[in-house]
Motif scaffolding. Structure first.
Motif, PDB file in Angstrom:
ATOM      1  N   PHE A 253       1.276  -1.445  -0.128  1.00 31.06           N
ATOM      2  CA  PHE A 253       0.137  -0.111  -0.277  1.00 31.06           C
ATOM      3  C   PHE A 253       0.626   1.312  -0.239  1.00 31.06           C
ATOM      4  N   VAL A 254       1.391   1.239   0.723  1.00 27.72           N
ATOM      5  CA  VAL A 254       2.892   2.631   0.783  1.00 27.72           C
ATOM      6  C   VAL A 254       3.142   2.574  -0.697  1.00 27.72           C
ATOM      7  N   ILE A 255       3.769   1.370  -1.340  1.00 27.51           N
ATOM      8  CA  ILE A 255       4.612   1.752  -2.142  1.00 27.51           C
ATOM      9  C   ILE A 255       3.360   2.185  -3.679  1.00 27.51           C
ATOM     10  N   THR A 256       1.988   1.775  -3.183  1.00 31.41           N
ATOM     11  CA  THR A 256       1.056   2.512  -3.956  1.00 31.41           C
ATOM     12  C   THR A 256       0.839   3.845  -3.691  1.00 31.41           C
ATOM     13  N   VAL A 257       0.970   4.595  -2.401  1.00 32.54           N
ATOM     14  CA  VAL A 257       1.266   5.959  -2.478  1.00 32.54           C
ATOM     15  C   VAL A 257       1.985   6.728  -2.520  1.00 32.54           C
ATOM     16  N   ALA A 258       2.865   5.972  -2.792  1.00 29.11           N
ATOM     17  CA  ALA A 258       4.987   6.861  -2.787  1.00 29.11           C
ATOM     18  C   ALA A 258       4.042   6.528  -4.666  1.00 29.11           C
ATOM     19  N   ALA A 259       3.898   6.553  -5.740  1.00 31.24           N
ATOM     20  CA  ALA A 259       4.238   6.246  -6.556  1.00 31.24           C
ATOM     21  C   ALA A 259       2.804   6.925  -7.611  1.00 31.24           C
ATOM     22  N   ALA A 260       2.256   7.244  -6.308  1.00 34.11           N
ATOM     23  CA  ALA A 260       0.587   8.203  -7.011  1.00 34.11           C
ATOM     24  C   ALA A 260       1.493   9.944  -6.488  1.00 34.11           C
ATOM     25  N   GLU A 261       1.724   9.855  -5.343  1.00 32.26           N
ATOM     26  CA  GLU A 261       2.485  10.869  -5.242  1.00 32.26           C
ATOM     27  C   GLU A 261       3.423  11.888  -5.811  1.00 32.26           C
ATOM     28  N   ALA A 262       4.626  10.928  -5.932  1.00 30.37           N
ATOM     29  CA  ALA A 262       5.330  10.674  -7.410  1.00 30.37           C
ATOM     30  C   ALA A 262       5.153  11.733  -8.802  1.00 30.37           C
ATOM     31  N   ALA A 263       3.870  10.644  -8.763  1.00 32.94           N
ATOM     32  CA  ALA A 263       3.315  11.402 -10.089  1.00 32.94           C
ATOM     33  C   ALA A 263       2.417  12.735  -9.973  1.00 32.94           C
ATOM     34  N   VAL A 264       1.675  12.709  -8.650  1.00 30.81           N
ATOM     35  CA  VAL A 264       1.504  13.705  -8.871  1.00 30.81           C
ATOM     36  C   VAL A 264       2.233  15.008  -8.671  1.00 30.81           C
ATOM     37  N   GLY A 265       2.986  14.889  -7.488  1.00 34.91           N
ATOM     38  CA  GLY A 265       4.363  16.064  -7.174  1.00 34.91           C
ATOM     39  C   GLY A 265       4.793  16.490  -8.371  1.00 34.91           C
ATOM     40  N   LEU A 266       5.537  15.366  -8.799  1.00 30.34           N
ATOM     41  CA  LEU A 266       6.505  15.758 -10.822  1.00 30.34           C
ATOM     42  C   LEU A 266       4.863  16.676 -11.639  1.00 30.34           C
ATOM     43  N   ALA A 267       3.999  16.044 -11.002  1.00 27.68           N
ATOM     44  CA  ALA A 267       3.140  17.001 -12.377  1.00 27.68           C
ATOM     45  C   ALA A 267       3.208  18.868 -11.882  1.00 27.68           C
ATOM     46  N   LEU A 268       3.175  18.486 -10.397  1.00 25.14           N
ATOM     47  CA  LEU A 268       2.913  20.061 -10.098  1.00 25.14           C
ATOM     48  C   LEU A 268       4.197  20.649 -10.477  1.00 25.14           C
ATOM     49  N   VAL A 269       5.292  20.238 -10.080  1.00 20.45           N
ATOM     50  CA  VAL A 269       6.986  20.979 -10.660  1.00 20.45           C
ATOM     51  C   VAL A 269       6.922  20.828 -12.087  1.00 20.45           C
ATOM     52  N   ILE A 270       6.319  20.469 -13.345  1.00 24.84           N
ATOM     53  CA  ILE A 270       6.017  20.732 -14.204  1.00 24.84           C
ATOM     54  C   ILE A 270       5.259  21.904 -14.443  1.00 24.84           C
ATOM     55  N   ALA A 271       3.834  22.446 -13.990  1.00 25.23           N
ATOM     56  CA  ALA A 271       2.807  23.259 -13.732  1.00 25.23           C
ATOM     57  C   ALA A 271       3.846  24.418 -13.448  1.00 25.23           C
ATOM     58  N   LEU A 272       4.448  24.549 -12.168  1.00 28.55           N
ATOM     59  CA  LEU A 272       5.360  25.285 -11.172  1.00 28.55           C
ATOM     60  C   LEU A 272       6.162  25.866 -12.410  1.00 28.55           C
TER      61      LEU A 272
END
Lengths: 106, 176
Positions: free
Chosen positions: A70-89
């Motif tokens: 479960f933690v690995i799944t949440v980490a993958a989701a977190e990385a995807a959203v975080g990097l999308a935010l980085v691209i938007a920034l």
């Protein structure tokens, strides 16, 4: 391996402290996200170490691996959203420094 | 032998973590983090979690780190650019000192908690050789933990939509 489970917890604490340090020190958003991944890995290691110390040959404790998944799944989701935010920034500011997004600073 | 390997790999994992923080370019950080993840995967293997070691390599090293590399290359941040702070004197500012104190406190608290945790002693002859039986994990995931399993799948769907919304180029704003 005859290493006591405490030593796995020590490694986990060390990795978590390194993640905290990097998250607070680095101003590059991408590196800060990597430090969050490091902290999540330390949490995974702690789950697995607890599972190992409670397992016996005839009674395996599987809560550690299940929660690690479960933690690995949440980490993958977190990385995807975080990097999308980085691209938007980056699109907005042409920078990936945390200091570049300070409009709401009081 | 495997005990020595465990301590060696622990040191490698910690060195990789240090490399993430003190590397000058984000590319160096990614490679250090990969080193740390591979060392951790072998630690999992030694501790009796062969399946989790495979998941660690496939998902973390194979998928998440590729995502990081992809974004770094997409935004062209890979070089030794001067736009990255903390390249010369990492712990010079008072902010960095405060951060180091906080991190040391967190690490110390973790060490003390691990030391005082009332773990059951390992049985005679050490822990079981193989702990994460895939069949048992599948039974647990689809049985006792089926509600969290569905919640996590919903989370993945929400993440997918959120990433599309965030990263999509909006025509009107980009024209300005």
């Amino acid at each position: 391996m005859n290493v006591p489970s405490e030593h796995l917890f020590f490694l986990s604490a060390g990795l978590f402290a390194l993640g905290v340090l990097g998250f607070l020190v680095r101003r590059n958003v991408i590196v800060a996200l990597m430090c969050v991944e490091l902290m999540l890995n330390a949490a995974n290691l702690a789950f697995l170490a607890a599972s190992r110390s409670h397992s016996r040959a005839d009674a395996l404790d599987l809560q550690g691996p299940v929660f690690s998944i479960f933690v690995i799944t949440v980490a993958a989701a977190e990385a995807a959203v975080g990097l999308a935010l980085v691209i938007a920034l980056y699109r907005l500011k042409q920078s990936v420094e945390t200091d570049s997004a300070s409009e709401m600073k009081g | 032998m495997s005990e020595f390997l465990f301590y060696l790999l622990s040191v490698i994992a910690l060195v990789g973590g240090l490399g993430v923080i003190f590397s000058k370019s984000p590319m160096g950080s990614v490679l250090s983090l990969l080193l740390s993840f591979f060392a951790l995967a072998v630690v999992y293997l030694l501790a009796g979690f062969a399946f989790m070691a495979a998941v660690q390599i496939l998902v973390y090293a194979g998928a998440i780190m590729v995502l990081f590399l992809f974004v770094i290359m997409l935004l062209n941040l890979g070089g030794m650019g001067t736009r990255f702070e903390l390249s010369a004197a990492p712990l010079s500012s008072s902010r960095a000192k405060l951060a180091a104190v906080v991190a040391a406190g967190v690490g110390l608290a973790g060490l003390i908690a691990a030391q005082r945790a009332s773990l059951p002693a390992l049985p005679e002859g050490g822990a079981p050789e193989r702990i994460d039986d895939i069949q048992q994990i599948a039974i647990a995931l689809f049985g006792r933990y089926s509600l969290p399993f569905q919640a996590v799948s919903l989370l993945l769907l929400v993440t997918m939509v959120a990433v599309l919304v965030l990263a999509k180029r909006r025509g009107k704003e980009s024209a300005q």
